[in-house]
Design a protein around this motif. Structure first.
Motif, PDB file in Angstrom:
ATOM      1  N   GLU A  84      10.991 -31.025  -4.862  1.00  0.00           N
ATOM      2  CA  GLU A  84      10.300 -29.970  -5.605  1.00  0.00           C
ATOM      3  C   GLU A  84       8.919 -30.407  -6.089  1.00  0.00           C
ATOM      4  O   GLU A  84       8.066 -29.547  -6.360  1.00  0.00           O
ATOM      5  CB  GLU A  84      11.157 -29.536  -6.789  1.00  0.00           C
ATOM      6  CG  GLU A  84      12.486 -28.917  -6.376  1.00  0.00           C
ATOM      7  CD  GLU A  84      13.402 -28.658  -7.554  1.00  0.00           C
ATOM      8  OE1 GLU A  84      14.513 -28.148  -7.340  1.00  0.00           O
ATOM      9  OE2 GLU A  84      13.005 -28.960  -8.701  1.00  0.00           O
ATOM     10  N   ILE A  85       8.701 -31.715  -6.208  1.00  0.00           N
ATOM     11  CA  ILE A  85       7.400 -32.214  -6.654  1.00  0.00           C
ATOM     12  C   ILE A  85       7.011 -33.429  -5.815  1.00  0.00           C
ATOM     13  O   ILE A  85       7.873 -34.093  -5.225  1.00  0.00           O
ATOM     14  CB  ILE A  85       7.403 -32.609  -8.143  1.00  0.00           C
ATOM     15  CG1 ILE A  85       8.396 -33.761  -8.378  1.00  0.00           C
ATOM     16  CG2 ILE A  85       7.718 -31.438  -9.039  1.00  0.00           C
ATOM     17  CD1 ILE A  85       8.265 -34.377  -9.744  1.00  0.00           C
ATOM     18  N   ASP A  86       5.740 -33.683  -5.782  1.00  0.00           N
ATOM     19  CA  ASP A  86       5.222 -34.881  -5.126  1.00  0.00           C
ATOM     20  C   ASP A  86       4.842 -35.874  -6.227  1.00  0.00           C
ATOM     21  O   ASP A  86       3.880 -35.639  -6.971  1.00  0.00           O
ATOM     22  CB  ASP A  86       3.993 -34.529  -4.290  1.00  0.00           C
ATOM     23  CG  ASP A  86       3.384 -35.752  -3.601  1.00  0.00           C
ATOM     24  OD1 ASP A  86       3.917 -36.864  -3.783  1.00  0.00           O
ATOM     25  OD2 ASP A  86       2.370 -35.582  -2.902  1.00  0.00           O
ATOM     26  N   PRO A  87       5.581 -36.985  -6.379  1.00  0.00           N
ATOM     27  CA  PRO A  87       5.288 -37.939  -7.457  1.00  0.00           C
ATOM     28  C   PRO A  87       3.851 -38.432  -7.432  1.00  0.00           C
ATOM     29  O   PRO A  87       3.267 -38.715  -8.497  1.00  0.00           O
ATOM     30  CB  PRO A  87       6.271 -39.078  -7.189  1.00  0.00           C
ATOM     31  CG  PRO A  87       7.385 -38.455  -6.417  1.00  0.00           C
ATOM     32  CD  PRO A  87       6.742 -37.396  -5.581  1.00  0.00           C
ATOM     33  N   ALA A  88       3.239 -38.520  -6.258  1.00  0.00           N
ATOM     34  CA  ALA A  88       1.872 -39.025  -6.163  1.00  0.00           C
ATOM     35  C   ALA A  88       0.863 -38.075  -6.792  1.00  0.00           C
ATOM     36  O   ALA A  88      -0.264 -38.475  -7.109  1.00  0.00           O
ATOM     37  CB  ALA A  88       1.515 -39.272  -4.698  1.00  0.00           C
ATOM     38  N   ARG A  89       1.243 -36.823  -6.958  1.00  0.00           N
ATOM     39  CA  ARG A  89       0.332 -35.829  -7.535  1.00  0.00           C
ATOM     40  C   ARG A  89       0.670 -35.487  -8.985  1.00  0.00           C
ATOM     41  O   ARG A  89       0.075 -34.576  -9.572  1.00  0.00           O
ATOM     42  CB  ARG A  89       0.369 -34.548  -6.689  1.00  0.00           C
ATOM     43  CG  ARG A  89      -0.127 -34.751  -5.259  1.00  0.00           C
ATOM     44  CD  ARG A  89      -0.045 -33.449  -4.464  1.00  0.00           C
ATOM     45  NE  ARG A  89      -0.528 -33.619  -3.109  1.00  0.00           N
ATOM     46  CZ  ARG A  89      -1.800 -33.505  -2.738  1.00  0.00           C
ATOM     47  NH1 ARG A  89      -2.716 -33.217  -3.659  1.00  0.00           N
ATOM     48  NH2 ARG A  89      -2.168 -33.682  -1.481  1.00  0.00           N
ATOM     49  N   MET A  90       1.613 -36.197  -9.552  1.00  0.00           N
ATOM     50  CA  MET A  90       2.031 -35.915 -10.922  1.00  0.00           C
ATOM     51  C   MET A  90       0.885 -36.171 -11.907  1.00  0.00           C
ATOM     52  O   MET A  90       0.196 -37.179 -11.822  1.00  0.00           O
ATOM     53  CB  MET A  90       3.231 -36.787 -11.290  1.00  0.00           C
ATOM     54  CG  MET A  90       3.720 -36.632 -12.726  1.00  0.00           C
ATOM     55  SD  MET A  90       4.172 -34.926 -13.140  1.00  0.00           S
ATOM     56  CE  MET A  90       5.322 -34.566 -11.828  1.00  0.00           C
ATOM     57  N   THR A  91       0.693 -35.248 -12.850  1.00  0.00           N
ATOM     58  CA  THR A  91      -0.372 -35.375 -13.849  1.00  0.00           C
ATOM     59  C   THR A  91       0.227 -35.639 -15.233  1.00  0.00           C
ATOM     60  O   THR A  91       1.421 -35.420 -15.467  1.00  0.00           O
ATOM     61  CB  THR A  91      -1.212 -34.094 -13.920  1.00  0.00           C
ATOM     62  OG1 THR A  91      -0.388 -33.019 -14.410  1.00  0.00           O
ATOM     63  CG2 THR A  91      -1.766 -33.733 -12.549  1.00  0.00           C
ATOM     64  N   GLU A  92      -0.613 -36.081 -16.135  1.00  0.00           N
ATOM     65  CA  GLU A  92      -0.175 -36.285 -17.512  1.00  0.00           C
ATOM     66  C   GLU A  92       0.306 -34.974 -18.122  1.00  0.00           C
ATOM     67  O   GLU A  92       1.288 -34.955 -18.869  1.00  0.00           O
ATOM     68  CB  GLU A  92      -1.330 -36.846 -18.355  1.00  0.00           C
ATOM     69  CG  GLU A  92      -1.730 -38.265 -17.991  1.00  0.00           C
ATOM     70  CD  GLU A  92      -2.845 -38.785 -18.890  1.00  0.00           C
ATOM     71  OE1 GLU A  92      -3.186 -38.100 -19.882  1.00  0.00           O
ATOM     72  OE2 GLU A  92      -3.362 -39.877 -18.610  1.00  0.00           O
ATOM     73  N   GLU A  93      -0.378 -33.895 -17.812  1.00  0.00           N
ATOM     74  CA  GLU A  93      -0.001 -32.597 -18.368  1.00  0.00           C
ATOM     75  C   GLU A  93       1.381 -32.186 -17.907  1.00  0.00           C
ATOM     76  O   GLU A  93       2.194 -31.666 -18.690  1.00  0.00           O
ATOM     77  CB  GLU A  93      -1.023 -31.528 -17.967  1.00  0.00           C
ATOM     78  CG  GLU A  93      -2.384 -31.661 -18.641  1.00  0.00           C
ATOM     79  CD  GLU A  93      -3.212 -32.811 -18.069  1.00  0.00           C
ATOM     80  OE1 GLU A  93      -2.891 -33.316 -16.964  1.00  0.00           O
ATOM     81  OE2 GLU A  93      -4.192 -33.201 -18.740  1.00  0.00           O
ATOM     82  N   GLU A  94       1.682 -32.424 -16.625  1.00  0.00           N
ATOM     83  CA  GLU A  94       3.002 -32.049 -16.105  1.00  0.00           C
ATOM     84  C   GLU A  94       4.100 -32.897 -16.731  1.00  0.00           C
ATOM     85  O   GLU A  94       5.188 -32.399 -17.011  1.00  0.00           O
ATOM     86  CB  GLU A  94       3.005 -32.191 -14.583  1.00  0.00           C
ATOM     87  CG  GLU A  94       2.179 -31.119 -13.880  1.00  0.00           C
ATOM     88  CD  GLU A  94       2.017 -31.396 -12.392  1.00  0.00           C
ATOM     89  OE1 GLU A  94       2.058 -30.426 -11.613  1.00  0.00           O
ATOM     90  OE2 GLU A  94       1.842 -32.578 -12.011  1.00  0.00           O
TER      91      GLU A  94
END
Length: 242
Positions: free
Chosen positions: A155-165
């Motif tokens: 469901e998500i790509d860990p490499a694109r995870m942001t602080e906000e998320e």
């Protein structure tokens, strides 16, 4: 006081109940009872100052390690105030919210928590957040687990995870980060309280035991905050502007 000088969100580590009681030769529960009255004074002061969010560290995840008698006294006192004092908050147009692992409390206390949250849900003058059975590290671990599970499901790509998320997965995501964290009793540490949220928070440590904390102490803290320059990691320019 100019609106810009007033913090939007103040969080308080209420420390010193036990030492207050010991100094007077009283059982610890009397310190907690006196501390509960200090809570009422703090809420009153926050309302009069225009604070929009007030978070109180009422029961940490580590407090469960205290002796069973003190834990029972703490939970009984919490139950009493939720049952008999929430109406006063409701009349003051205060919304009551909670963060922490509430599953560790018994069914009766959780029912009181739900009742208080429901009764005050539409109030808008101030939000009072009680941190109960709360630990910042525990909250971050639970958020990391949810992220890992979502990544495993694709469901998500860990490499694109942001602080906000990541912040959106914390229990505090519905509230602004604290502008000011206060700790009473002279101790100078955060004790596992709002660690993620306090990255750019102003800190204040006051040498006053929590049961003795009153409106004058609160006013002094707000005045001190108003004189601080919040840079959020930026350098001031030579002319003094950010």
């Amino acid at each position: 006081m100019a609106p810009a000088a007033v913090p939007r969100h103040v969080a308080v580590i209420m420390d010193g109940n036990g030492r207050w009681a010991k100094a007077r030769g009283k059982p610890v529960v009397m310190g907690h009872r006196a501390g509960a009255e200090a809570v009422r004074r703090c809420v009153k002061a926050a309302l009069s100052t225009g604070i929009r969010f007030l978070t109180l560290y009422a029961f940490s995840s580590e407090n469960w390690k205290r002796n069973t008698g003190e834990v029972a006294d703490l939970t009984s006192l919490l139950r009493f105030y939720l049952r008999h004092k929430v109406a006063e908050l409701h009349e003051q147009n205060v919304r009551l919210e909670f963060i922490g692992d509430l599953t560790r409390f018994d069914d009766g206390l959780r029912a009181e928590i739900d009742r208080a949250r429901t009764l005050t849900a539409r109030n808008g003058r101030m939000t009072l957040i009680l941190a109960l059975s709360y630990g910042a590290r525990q909250d971050m671990v639970m958020a990391a687990r949810r992220l890992a599970e979502a990544a495993m499901r694709g469901e998500i790509d860990p490499a694109r995870m942001t602080e906000e998320e990541f912040g959106d997965l914390l229990q505090t995501s519905a509230f602004p980060d604290p502008d000011l964290i206060v700790r009473t009793s002279g101790e100078q540490r955060l004790s596992n309280f709002l660690l993620w949220e306090s990255a750019y928070t102003e800190l204040a440590f006051v040498d006053v035991l929590w049961p003795d904390f009153d409106e004058s102490h609160f006013a002094a803290l707000i005045a001190d905050y108003a004189g601080r320059e919040r840079r959020f990691g930026k350098r001031p320019d030579p002319d003094g502007a950010l």
